[in-house]
Design an enzyme around this catalytic site. Sequence first.
Site, PDB file in Angstrom:
ATOM      1  N   PHE B 276      20.168 -14.071   2.960  1.00 52.84           N
ATOM      2  CA  PHE B 276      19.928 -15.381   3.594  1.00 52.84           C
ATOM      3  C   PHE B 276      19.307 -15.271   4.984  1.00 52.84           C
ATOM      4  O   PHE B 276      19.401 -16.198   5.776  1.00 52.84           O
ATOM      5  CB  PHE B 276      21.228 -16.197   3.662  1.00 52.84           C
ATOM      6  CG  PHE B 276      22.030 -16.186   2.391  1.00 52.84           C
ATOM      7  CD1 PHE B 276      21.514 -16.768   1.245  1.00 52.84           C
ATOM      8  CD2 PHE B 276      23.269 -15.575   2.331  1.00 52.84           C
ATOM      9  CE1 PHE B 276      22.239 -16.747   0.048  1.00 52.84           C
ATOM     10  CE2 PHE B 276      23.988 -15.541   1.141  1.00 52.84           C
ATOM     11  CZ  PHE B 276      23.474 -16.134   0.004  1.00 52.84           C
ATOM     12  N   GLU B 280      18.074  -9.350   7.845  1.00 55.98           N
ATOM     13  CA  GLU B 280      16.681  -9.056   8.174  1.00 55.98           C
ATOM     14  C   GLU B 280      16.632  -8.092   9.352  1.00 55.98           C
ATOM     15  O   GLU B 280      16.122  -6.983   9.218  1.00 55.98           O
ATOM     16  CB  GLU B 280      15.924 -10.359   8.470  1.00 55.98           C
ATOM     17  CG  GLU B 280      14.418 -10.149   8.503  1.00 55.98           C
ATOM     18  CD  GLU B 280      13.637 -11.454   8.603  1.00 55.98           C
ATOM     19  OE1 GLU B 280      14.156 -12.514   8.199  1.00 55.98           O
ATOM     20  OE2 GLU B 280      12.499 -11.410   9.105  1.00 55.98           O
ATOM     21  N   ARG B 358       8.760 -21.729  14.468  1.00 55.89           N
ATOM     22  CA  ARG B 358       8.756 -22.428  13.183  1.00 55.89           C
ATOM     23  C   ARG B 358       9.404 -23.805  13.315  1.00 55.89           C
ATOM     24  O   ARG B 358       9.047 -24.744  12.598  1.00 55.89           O
ATOM     25  CB  ARG B 358       9.427 -21.594  12.086  1.00 55.89           C
ATOM     26  CG  ARG B 358       9.055 -22.063  10.689  1.00 55.89           C
ATOM     27  CD  ARG B 358       9.561 -21.135   9.595  1.00 55.89           C
ATOM     28  NE  ARG B 358       8.582 -20.184   9.109  1.00 55.89           N
ATOM     29  CZ  ARG B 358       7.779 -20.385   8.044  1.00 55.89           C
ATOM     30  NH1 ARG B 358       7.817 -21.522   7.382  1.00 55.89           N
ATOM     31  NH2 ARG B 358       6.925 -19.468   7.669  1.00 55.89           N
ATOM     32  N   ARG B 390      17.697 -18.544   6.367  1.00 54.30           N
ATOM     33  CA  ARG B 390      17.008 -19.420   5.420  1.00 54.30           C
ATOM     34  C   ARG B 390      16.460 -20.700   6.067  1.00 54.30           C
ATOM     35  O   ARG B 390      17.212 -21.573   6.473  1.00 54.30           O
ATOM     36  CB  ARG B 390      17.990 -19.792   4.318  1.00 54.30           C
ATOM     37  CG  ARG B 390      17.351 -20.202   3.017  1.00 54.30           C
ATOM     38  CD  ARG B 390      18.436 -20.452   1.999  1.00 54.30           C
ATOM     39  NE  ARG B 390      17.952 -20.289   0.637  1.00 54.30           N
ATOM     40  CZ  ARG B 390      18.754 -20.207  -0.427  1.00 54.30           C
ATOM     41  NH1 ARG B 390      20.051 -20.268  -0.284  1.00 54.30           N
ATOM     42  NH2 ARG B 390      18.263 -20.071  -1.632  1.00 54.30           N
ATOM     43  N   THR B 533       4.528 -16.418   9.803  1.00 55.96           N
ATOM     44  CA  THR B 533       3.613 -16.947  10.819  1.00 55.96           C
ATOM     45  C   THR B 533       2.916 -15.806  11.562  1.00 55.96           C
ATOM     46  O   THR B 533       1.845 -15.995  12.103  1.00 55.96           O
ATOM     47  CB  THR B 533       4.350 -17.864  11.802  1.00 55.96           C
ATOM     48  OG1 THR B 533       5.507 -17.178  12.291  1.00 55.96           O
ATOM     49  CG2 THR B 533       4.777 -19.149  11.118  1.00 55.96           C
ATOM     50  N   GLU B 803      13.335 -20.722   0.623  1.00 56.43           N
ATOM     51  CA  GLU B 803      13.774 -21.533   1.750  1.00 56.43           C
ATOM     52  C   GLU B 803      13.569 -23.038   1.600  1.00 56.43           C
ATOM     53  O   GLU B 803      14.426 -23.820   2.019  1.00 56.43           O
ATOM     54  CB  GLU B 803      13.066 -21.062   3.034  1.00 56.43           C
ATOM     55  CG  GLU B 803      13.437 -19.662   3.435  1.00 56.43           C
ATOM     56  CD  GLU B 803      12.529 -19.151   4.537  1.00 56.43           C
ATOM     57  OE1 GLU B 803      13.004 -19.051   5.671  1.00 56.43           O
ATOM     58  OE2 GLU B 803      11.349 -18.877   4.256  1.00 56.43           O
TER      59      GLU B 803
END
Lengths: 521, 847
Positions: B276, B280, B358, B390, B533, B803
């Site tokens: 989720f 990362e 974002r 997420r 991005t 997502e």
Amino acid sequence: MIAGYTPACMLLKVLVSYPAGMDIKPLRFLHRGQALELKNVPPTRTLLQLIREDLHLTGTKEGCNEGDCGACVVMLREPGDAHCKAVNSCIRFAHSIEGQELITVEDVSTGGQLHPAQEALVQCHGSQCGFCTPGFVMSMVALHENSRLSGEVIDRAAAQVALSGNLCRCTGYRPILDAAVKMQSLSKDEHSAQVIRRPDAQKAYKISDELATGAYLLPTQLSELLFLRSQHPKAQIVAGCTDVGLWVNKGHQEFAQVLDITRVAELRRIERHDQDQDQNLDGAHHIAIGAAVTLHEAYSALVKDRPQLKTFSERFAGLSIRNSGTLGGNVANGSPIGDSMPLLIALRASVVLMSVRANQQWSREMPLEKLYTGYRKNVIEADEILAWIKVPLPVANEFSRIYKISKRFDDDISAVCVAVSAERDGDTIKALSIGAGGVAATPMRAIKTEALCAYSMPASGLFSSIKTSLQAEFQPISDMRASSAYRRELLSALVDRFESDWRGEKLVSLESWESLAEVLA
Amino acid sequence: MTNAVAPTPTPTPTPVRAESFDKLRTGSVEATSALRQAQDERDNFSLASSAGSSVAHESARAQVQGAVRYVDDIPELQGTLHAAPVMSRVAHGRIRSLGFSAALSMPGVRGIVNAQDIPGDPIFAAFGRDEPIFANEMVQYVGNVLALVVADDVVIARRAARLVQADIEALPAILTTQEAMAQNHFVLPPVHVARGDAQAALQIAPHRLQGSLSVGGQEHFYLEGQVAYAQPQEMGQWLILSSTQHPGEVQHWVSHALGLNLHDVRVETRRMGGGFGGKETQAGHLAVWSALAALKFGAPVKLRLDRDDDFMITGKRHPFDCDYEVGFDDSGLLSGLKVTMRVNCGFSADLSGPVADRAIFHLDNAYFLEHVAISSYRLKTHTQSHTAFRGFGGPQGMIVIETIMGDIARHLKIDALQVRRINLYDAAEATTGVLNGVRSELISLTSSSATKLNEINSALTPFKTEHANQLARNTTHYGMKVEDNILHPLLSKLEHSTQYTRRRETINTWNTQQKHFKRGISITPVKFGISFTATLFNQAGALVHVYTDGSVQINHGGTEMGQGLHTKVAQIVAHELGIPFELVRATASDTSKIPNASATAASAGTDLNGRAAQFAARSVRDKLAAYVSGLDQCGAGAISFKNGEVISPTQSREWKTVVGMAYANRIQLWSDGFYATPKIHYDKATLTGRPFYYFAYGAACTEIIIDTRTGESRILKVDILHDAGRSINPAIDIGQIEGAFVQGMGWLTTEQLVWNAQGTLTTHAPSTYKIPATGCIPEHFNVELWGEANREDNVFGSKAVGEPPFMLAISVWEAYRDAIFSAGGDLSRLNAPCTTENVLRCLRELS
């Protein structure tokens, strides 16, 4: 007795983590049709550690190590009883399964043929990351097998209750609930019978007398329990271990000796006293619930007499916790946010403490609220055992309700819990008792508020003074569950809700989906 | 300023709507099926093959038997030691001393690891280079790791870690965004994005509203906690078994800390028990710590965090505090918007920059913001360093504009769906109905499928230009043209299927009759940009190995965390080779197989790795086709691969037979594939460009009920219509949509992170932090897929799905606001999540 596994690593663990001198009896249990014997299992080693690290069965997972997520759920069966109990293995001591049959996720499929619970999960796409899956499988297998015994059809509501102690973060539950409802249709009797081995009665054995000594004491009779308590006042008493397990896993407490009361035959009973000579402290007929009775069984008995408690009983933790934890443990533990106590206080329950002194059995009985003296403090002496909880049977004109407010409806701890029991005569309240949790350092009886109703009074005028009084009577604290202001507001709001119930309003709370049927139509 | 915006291009909420809806839908279906047909042929897809079907997750049968291995299940090597973190109990302070003697004297303890044991850079290789591997002089949050205790057993290590005496001089801690703003306490510089003249637009707007909104963070609560297992290898090399979404980053972090080349560190991840976003960057910490311990003690070291420690140490979804000021006309059409976002980043930058970016990109959600000014402050607080989760800032941006849409509707006393609809970006061409006929006709006239799309597109160019001139409401505030907006018909369809209007009326009536309960309903859309991005991350590699028995092994740079990536990639490869799904097996992600792979994140796992695997499979297929065409004296283009057979104009052979023959003739039976997403570019300096390859869309209708006495609530009904493009696996996509929605619902309802006045997170376990449980899910929970193929050339015509559906849960939030408004509540007091207490605060003075 077959010594199935005697892992070398365990000897090392004993050396480093366990004080010398205390005798550790071998742990014996049934697994895959065999009686296993494990030596040197420390008294506070958890069942999950035993399964993963000693038996090397890594299908069962540790998600939270505190009994809240259900990834560690396994099944237990008692000798001679085909019923399956799904329990959290992470907060249960390994020795607690002495003489029982252990079934883990690896054990429910045979030769590549999946159990209907597993097959249904695959077909319904009920596993994503798969980490919670073994726990769900075991809760579902238990539901499936028990439903087979009872002949009940599993519907969505039953599935939801059975899975109330299992968390999943991936699926959003819909496919899992679908699978639980579907599994019976995939079930073939011979398949299940083959998959879930019945405990072999020959191999089930009695707990030997030698377990009445050593590091993990497992008495089977009340007299024995009381004697052991008098001899070992420092031993940590456990029943379902659903809180003590956290003291070990999270608080890193160590106990040299554990006294497990769950095998005491007398204390596993629920006795019904409805004859004239069977009167409680208050002179009422009652049921006596032994301290080793699980929450699930205890609440089933309470719900039988008071059906209005059903939803509340299902909101008390998840099923896998209710299958382990005991009502006696909840009461003895005395958490200010424990949910049983407000209810029991409102129902005017009493507790019986027992001991052996000078070779003589003693007991004393007191109203539940008198048990507590402060935050997690009580009047139980070092040699005493909380043995019974006596709950008066409902009288004909009893009107009792319990309300619990928590962030999540299911498997959550109350911000505030209020139980009100009134003796009703038309629109008159003849007597009132109120128990409250989450509002003080201990579970409380609202003595001052109850005094408002010293005489029979018309209910209509009484409710607003009850609200004001309750709010004045308690000074709740703020914590991560709720602010003190919100808790105080709830005291009033829940009296208001009681009034709605009293008036027979149709929609009173949102806690059960059944009550929302009209809205959902 | 005058309102220069063209009149609303969308159907108005009258009976006409149904008619135009039908027209739109029909047009869209026609175009879609034609496009699909073209794409089918181009990709050599046959619908009977495995891509597009709901095959079960590749691990499902093993998962239900407890037979899959997560890192902690892998049999331990002899001599494995276990580590546990020593954590700060002070939010901000100066370390005076650490007393290890009590911990070291515990039997079974091998020793400690701290900053002195780091051969490489003592700072983690995170983007911001601002996180010490072990807090050295200063502690920056409660939970900050000071050292590790290493022991024979994990329980001993954890117990000993608690015996370490940390003498820390407490300094004033900054715990809120307000404090951080007041002290200019940033992890990264502020970012300001503007288009048009928001101030001027606001000044002349017929209506103006102001508001502020606090949106709480969220714990990932992956069921499998963070874990790493470091195994020293020969010649100074390392194997790290890590539960990570980004093995390449773990490799980078470990080699950086150990002072090694990347080629000395191999990271392997077979699967995670949930990620989720939480694995990362956060997995890197565990890997580095375990490797340092393994280095010091010359033994394999496993570090598995206890759940409570995981809560205390690792970052979460960023909490946001936002202020907004919006101007609009009588119809609810936005004219100007000013938004300030105060982002609680925690003590370090981590991924806060791209997350906050974002949030800016998705402030528009689905709406055209003509005059807009956004200020984003990336604030440093003495808490956990918040990280990917997420949606990655998208949810925090979107919830602001959706709150505004609802507020406008309530202000104007018109329906919120109507306000949302008139503010939408222009419809994509095929859904406007104007161009559909042209497009369909062209498709039917064109015979050669290979050139079909190009011809169609060039034929449409004049129409496109004309269209663009007519309707200019199609460019985002970061300069990207929205070319694929399908929300007009999608919302209409959902509105009809849920009987929204009728229910709205029923609820209004019901609410007037109820004293203690109010219901609320809301439909909200989602438009979510797909691609990292940071353009460079949009690349992927894959390997396809065909063995001599015809079985196939695939490997790619993505990781499996339950989302079904390996399943989808295997389906794609099976599809390309025309073989059964069961012949294809996915293997663990491994930095020695696919180097430099990007994180499995940004929803792009299948888009990137699926395409790379497709290319690898095609490369093998082409080699086999060339070989067979030589045998049968035909062109390679005449060879097809279907149903386990290789078919030439003259002969059909079994796949396995062809593989065996090809091997004997020394044909290469394996290949790599590489994919880089086309079209995207983004200028970080000007904050403009096309950061996204395409958008994924969806909408949800949620109905809820609140108890106005206690603040309790229930979610009653949920209907979702979501755009997964042409789904590679509908069951998996629906699983992602449901799971994401429920996770989003948890974020906005029961999941509340509480830090106390000392900066300690007090909700650090599932006993106090409540994610949704089985009882929270309404029985009425419908998900439908919008089956139209991706308008961009994406693998199988699919769209990313990880997502976007998370933000469908904003419909839950808006339904709460609707209900609270009906109860006469003060919505300005409502902050997310809608806990019982937060709801009641809108309805009562709680003092």
